[in-house]
Scaffold this motif. Structure first.
Motif, PDB file in Angstrom:
ATOM      1  N   CYS A  36       0.848  -1.195   0.000  1.00  0.00           N
ATOM      2  CA  CYS A  36       0.000   0.000   0.000  1.00  0.00           C
ATOM      3  C   CYS A  36       0.885   1.248   0.000  1.00  0.00           C
ATOM      4  O   CYS A  36       2.105   1.170   0.179  1.00  0.00           O
ATOM      5  CB  CYS A  36      -0.885   0.016   1.237  1.00  0.00           C
ATOM      6  SG  CYS A  36      -1.949  -1.425   1.422  1.00  0.00           S
ATOM      7  N   PRO A  39       1.638   4.779   5.117  1.00  0.00           N
ATOM      8  CA  PRO A  39       0.854   5.711   5.946  1.00  0.00           C
ATOM      9  C   PRO A  39       1.745   6.727   6.631  1.00  0.00           C
ATOM     10  O   PRO A  39       2.946   6.513   6.812  1.00  0.00           O
ATOM     11  CB  PRO A  39       0.198   4.772   6.975  1.00  0.00           C
ATOM     12  CG  PRO A  39       1.142   3.618   7.081  1.00  0.00           C
ATOM     13  CD  PRO A  39       1.738   3.431   5.722  1.00  0.00           C
ATOM     14  N   GLU A  43      -1.073   7.674  11.199  1.00  0.00           N
ATOM     15  CA  GLU A  43      -2.121   6.877  10.574  1.00  0.00           C
ATOM     16  C   GLU A  43      -1.948   5.406  10.918  1.00  0.00           C
ATOM     17  O   GLU A  43      -0.852   4.946  11.237  1.00  0.00           O
ATOM     18  CB  GLU A  43      -2.087   7.058   9.057  1.00  0.00           C
ATOM     19  CG  GLU A  43      -2.509   8.435   8.596  1.00  0.00           C
ATOM     20  CD  GLU A  43      -2.483   8.569   7.082  1.00  0.00           C
ATOM     21  OE1 GLU A  43      -3.247   9.395   6.553  1.00  0.00           O
ATOM     22  OE2 GLU A  43      -1.692   7.843   6.428  1.00  0.00           O
ATOM     23  N   LEU A  46      -2.124  -0.520   9.239  1.00  0.00           N
ATOM     24  CA  LEU A  46      -2.987  -1.222   8.291  1.00  0.00           C
ATOM     25  C   LEU A  46      -4.414  -0.756   8.541  1.00  0.00           C
ATOM     26  O   LEU A  46      -4.755  -0.393   9.681  1.00  0.00           O
ATOM     27  CB  LEU A  46      -2.891  -2.737   8.470  1.00  0.00           C
ATOM     28  CG  LEU A  46      -1.586  -3.424   8.037  1.00  0.00           C
ATOM     29  CD1 LEU A  46      -1.666  -4.924   8.333  1.00  0.00           C
ATOM     30  CD2 LEU A  46      -1.281  -3.189   6.568  1.00  0.00           C
ATOM     31  N   PRO A  47      -5.257  -0.753   7.548  1.00  0.00           N
ATOM     32  CA  PRO A  47      -6.645  -0.315   7.760  1.00  0.00           C
ATOM     33  C   PRO A  47      -7.305  -1.059   8.915  1.00  0.00           C
ATOM     34  O   PRO A  47      -7.225  -2.285   9.008  1.00  0.00           O
ATOM     35  CB  PRO A  47      -7.315  -0.645   6.426  1.00  0.00           C
ATOM     36  CG  PRO A  47      -6.208  -0.603   5.428  1.00  0.00           C
ATOM     37  CD  PRO A  47      -5.003  -1.138   6.141  1.00  0.00           C
ATOM     38  N   GLY A  48      -7.920  -0.306   9.806  1.00  0.00           N
ATOM     39  CA  GLY A  48      -8.632  -0.901  10.934  1.00  0.00           C
ATOM     40  C   GLY A  48      -7.779  -1.184  12.144  1.00  0.00           C
ATOM     41  O   GLY A  48      -8.293  -1.548  13.208  1.00  0.00           O
ATOM     42  N   SER A  49      -6.471  -1.031  12.055  1.00  0.00           N
ATOM     43  CA  SER A  49      -5.598  -1.311  13.196  1.00  0.00           C
ATOM     44  C   SER A  49      -5.535  -0.110  14.128  1.00  0.00           C
ATOM     45  O   SER A  49      -5.555   1.049  13.687  1.00  0.00           O
ATOM     46  CB  SER A  49      -4.189  -1.669  12.720  1.00  0.00           C
ATOM     47  OG  SER A  49      -3.322  -1.841  13.826  1.00  0.00           O
ATOM     48  N   SER A 339       2.194  -2.661   4.331  1.00  0.00           N
ATOM     49  CA  SER A 339       1.831  -1.281   4.639  1.00  0.00           C
ATOM     50  C   SER A 339       2.596  -0.279   3.786  1.00  0.00           C
ATOM     51  O   SER A 339       2.223   0.901   3.731  1.00  0.00           O
ATOM     52  CB  SER A 339       2.111  -0.985   6.115  1.00  0.00           C
ATOM     53  OG  SER A 339       3.513  -1.044   6.370  1.00  0.00           O
TER      54      SER A 339
END
Length: 756
Positions: A36, A39, A43, A46-49, A339
């Motif tokens: 990805c 971040p 941020e 990982l998404p949702g972490s 990530s």
């Protein structure tokens, strides 16, 4: 997770550390996922972490430091540059606990805590987890944790108390420290840490089954059940195995998640992105609710228990492959690449840079000084500053408090008629609690009842339940509490109701309290005065549990001070000295109170009152090792004894003088550890004959130490006899007197000496 290569590439004869090392490199090299956009620091990694990118990078670095310290230890141990190979590999997820806690939260750690320590070092700028750890691995004298005495996780500025606990023996003192954090507020004591601190205590799944762990869990729940705060975070690092014995699948969860008053949380310690929020919930819950919290942290164990553990000899190769595939560093590598925070080259560069850093530190540590003299080794074991101790013991600057405690000038104990042992110990305890506002007295039945022998009568009423209180019936936890209070700067006076009960909890003194100064190089201390109702001659009562005449287990503990009075005035002065030793030098002390002498008022005949004495004023104390001599000028026979043996010897002396015409000197040792060898030898030098009266057992008793001091002092040729108890447990009722020495045996021994 599956490895990006087949297990057939792993030959079963390979060194598993090499395999684990190569696994990481190949995982990164062969990773084929899609990265990805990296971040920002704030941020989610990982998404949702719940874990942000900066946090992940730092946790990853801590994990890599821990791993490469393990790999370094395996390589350099064979070169005799490192002396410890029990590693943290597979447990690196405990770094999350360190990140989410504070460095002022006292930590009592499992030996697989490399990740935790590496991360906690971030809390104070300028500290180096690699060099400090390398010095410890190398047993260097420069090791800031233990001074080269052991490989321990520890740091004074980071509030990690060094220890060698391997079987959960540290759990009681961890809970005790948590209780002490809250107790300080109730007694107005200033804590050395923030008031909302929690205690962290980590251990393995196998150790959770140990009796010492169970007593801590039970006491934590017992405390919470009564709505009393106990902010301890128990971290069970569950890798599913104890050396070679597997933990049944699901055992930890099923055993702990439904326990009343022990709040259960689970966290995946193999996955930083997933586990971080789970650990965070547990830490925040413990801090906010002040309740005992059980964090079940999923881990694994790669590279075996230690360097000498060749798992291939007792585990199948397929099982080893599966374990190695669960390595948390592989998951962390996946997160790093997915990530976009690291490219393959950047991650491998970090990995190799960390390796070089750890090896360089180890080589540096190997070049440092090690402990080379007995004096260096023992220096922190038993500190003693006689001048300062005497000044503290005789300090009497609390006159107004004394007047309030005792109820006026006329009621001060030194103005009252002579009294017996039990009364004067009680008076001395009132004195000490008045003198030391940080002192606490606790144990079974000590509060409202005043103890089974009423020795502590009135203390609870005078000093209230925040300073004098009952505990649950658990000697291990009583001594765990004592260590906790000491850790927080208080002066504990735990009571063990009977000497036989101490043996149930001996390791809390032997393995924990008495070893702390030694293994922390004097940085931490466990000051306490443990009172124990002791010894034999309780006529018609109790059997061996209440007539325990063996103190061998106490005298064998390095650094422990053991005192045993025979009369009330001595008891008061000895208690003052013991409290001063604890206060000034941080010493762990045991005070053995002869039960049979508690109420003794007479010496020779009923009603003579000759075993009652004036209470010494508060500016009087006794030097450590100082004995008491009766009939000092006599030299026909010198009797060395202590405790119940003192009045017994004095009575026997009258008979000996009458029958043999001898003048008898009786020497009350009073201090049983350390024995004052010079004093004993000096008394022996002028003796024509010597008798050692030891109410303990023939084997391994005080008498053996006395005779050794006499012989090594050059008096081995003096006719000598020993009168001791039999090598047996004490039976009930009158039969007890068959196994304990008596006046008749003392007289008979003197008569035997007369025939030589």
């Amino acid at each position: 997770m599956s490895l990006p290569f087949t297990i057939s590439a792993r030959h079963k004869g390979f060194n598993r550390a090499e395999v684990v090392d190569q696994n990481f490199i190949e995982f990164v090299q062969l990773w084929q996922g899609e990265a990805c956009a990296a971040p920002r620091d704030d941020e989610a990694v990982l998404p949702g972490s719940a874990l942000d990118a900066r946090g992940f990078r730092e946790l990853l670095e801590s994990q890599l430091i821990s791993r490469h310290l393990d790999l370094m230890a395996r390589v350099l141990r064979v070169q005799n540059k490192v002396f410890y190979t029990i590693g943290s590999s597979g447990h690196e997820g405990n770094a999350m606990v360190a990140r989410l806690a504070r460095h002022t939260d006292p930590a009592f750690l499992h030996y697989r805590s490399g990740g935790f320590m590496a991360e906690r070092f971030r809390k104070i700028p300028g500290m180096d987890p690699v060099m400090d750890s390398a010095l410890s691995f190398a047993a260097s004298k420069d090791d800031p944790a233990s001074g080269g005495r052991h490989k321990v996780w520890g740091s004074k500025p980071l509030w990690v108390l060094p220890q060698t606990s391997t079987i959960a023996s540290h759990l009681p003192k961890a809970l005790g420290t948590a209780v002490a954090i809250e107790q300080a507020r109730r007694i107005g004591h200033q804590l050395p840490i923030p008031d909302d601190s929690i205690t962290i205590c980590s251990f393995g799944d196998a150790s959770s089954n140990h009796a010492t762990a169970q007593t801590a869990f039970n006491t934590a729940a017992w405390t919470a059940y009564q709505k009393l705060p106990a902010p301890v975070l128990f971290v069970c690092e569950d890798n599913g195995i104890g050396i070679s014995v597997k933990t049944p699948s699901g055992w930890i969860a099923n055993n702990y998640q439904h326990r009343s008053n022990l709040d259960y949380f689970f966290a995946d310690g193999l996955d930083l992105a997933e586990g971080y929020a789970q650990v965070q919930r547990a830490v925040e819950h413990c801090r906010s609710t002040r309740r005992p919290t059980f964090l079940h942290l999923k881990t694994t164990r790669v590279m075996g228990h230690a360097g000498t553990d060749f798992e291939i000899e007792w585990r199948s190769i397929e099982e080893l492959f599966a374990v190695e595939a669960s390595d948390p560093l592989l998951r962390s590598a996946g997160i790093a690449l997915e990530s976009g925070l690291y490219s393959k080259d950047a991650l491998l560069n970090l990995y190799e840079t960390t390796r070089k850093r750890c090896f360089a530190a180890a080589e540096d540590a190997d070049s440092r000084h090690r402990l080379t003299s007995l004096e260096d080794v023992m220096k922190p074991l038993a500190p003693y500053t006689p001048t300062a101790v005497k000044a503290e013991a005789t300090r009497a600057d609390y006159a107004e408090k004394r007047l309030a405690v005792f109820g006026g000038e006329a009621k001060l104990p030194e103005k009252l008629p002579p009294r017996h042992l039990a009364i004067q110990i009680g008076q001395a305890l009132h004195d000490l609690l008045a003198k030391y506002p940080e002192a606490l007295l606790f144990g079974e039945d000590v509060a409202q009842k005043g103890g089974v022998y009423t020795v502590t009568k009135g203390l609870n009423k005078t000093f209230k339940g925040s300073r004098v209180f009952n505990t649950l019936l658990d000697e291990t936890m009583i001594l765990g509490l004592a260590q906790g209070y000491a850790n927080m700067g208080m002066l504990p006076l735990p009571e063990i109701q009977y000497l036989a009960y101490f043996h149930n909890a001996c390791d809390q003194i032997r393995g924990e309290a008495a070893s702390l100064q030694f293994f922390s190089n004097g940085q931490y201390r466990n000051p306490m005065v443990m009172r124990v109702a002791s010894l034999g001659y309780q006529k018609g009562f109790g059997g061996h549990f209440h007539n325990d005449n063996s103190i061998t287990a106490l005298r064998d503990i390095p650094g422990l001070v053991v005192g045993c009075p025979s009369r009330g005035d001595d008891a008061a002065m000895m208690l003052r000295t013991l409290m001063a030793l604890a206060k000034v030098d941080g010493r762990v002390c045991a005070f053995l109170e002869p039960i049979a002498l508690y109420m003794t008022k007479d010496l020779y005949e009923a009603g003579d009152g000759q075993w009652q004495f004036d209470y010494p004023a508060p500016d009087q104390a006794m030097t450590l090792g100082e004995g008491r001599i009766y009939n000092e000028a006599a030299n026909d026979l010198v009797v060395f004894t202590f405790g119940n043996g003192v009045p017994m010897a004095l009575r026997a002396a009258r008979t000996i003088e009458k029958e043999l015409g001898w003048q008898v000197r009786v020497v009350d040792l009073r201090w049983l550890a350390p024995l004052n060898d010079a004093f004993i030898a000096a008394q022996a030098k002028s003796a024509k004959r010597i008798l050692v009266l030891d109410e303990g057992r023939k084997s391994a008793g005080v008498g053996e130490g006395v005779i050794t001091a006499i012989v090594e002092g050059g008096c081995g040729a003096t006719p000598m006899q020993r009168v001791v108890g039999a090598d047996t447990f004490t039976p009930l009722a009158g039969a007890a007197l068959l196994v304990l020495p008596g006046e008749a045996e003392v007289v008979a021994a003197a008569q035997a000496l007369a025939k030589r």
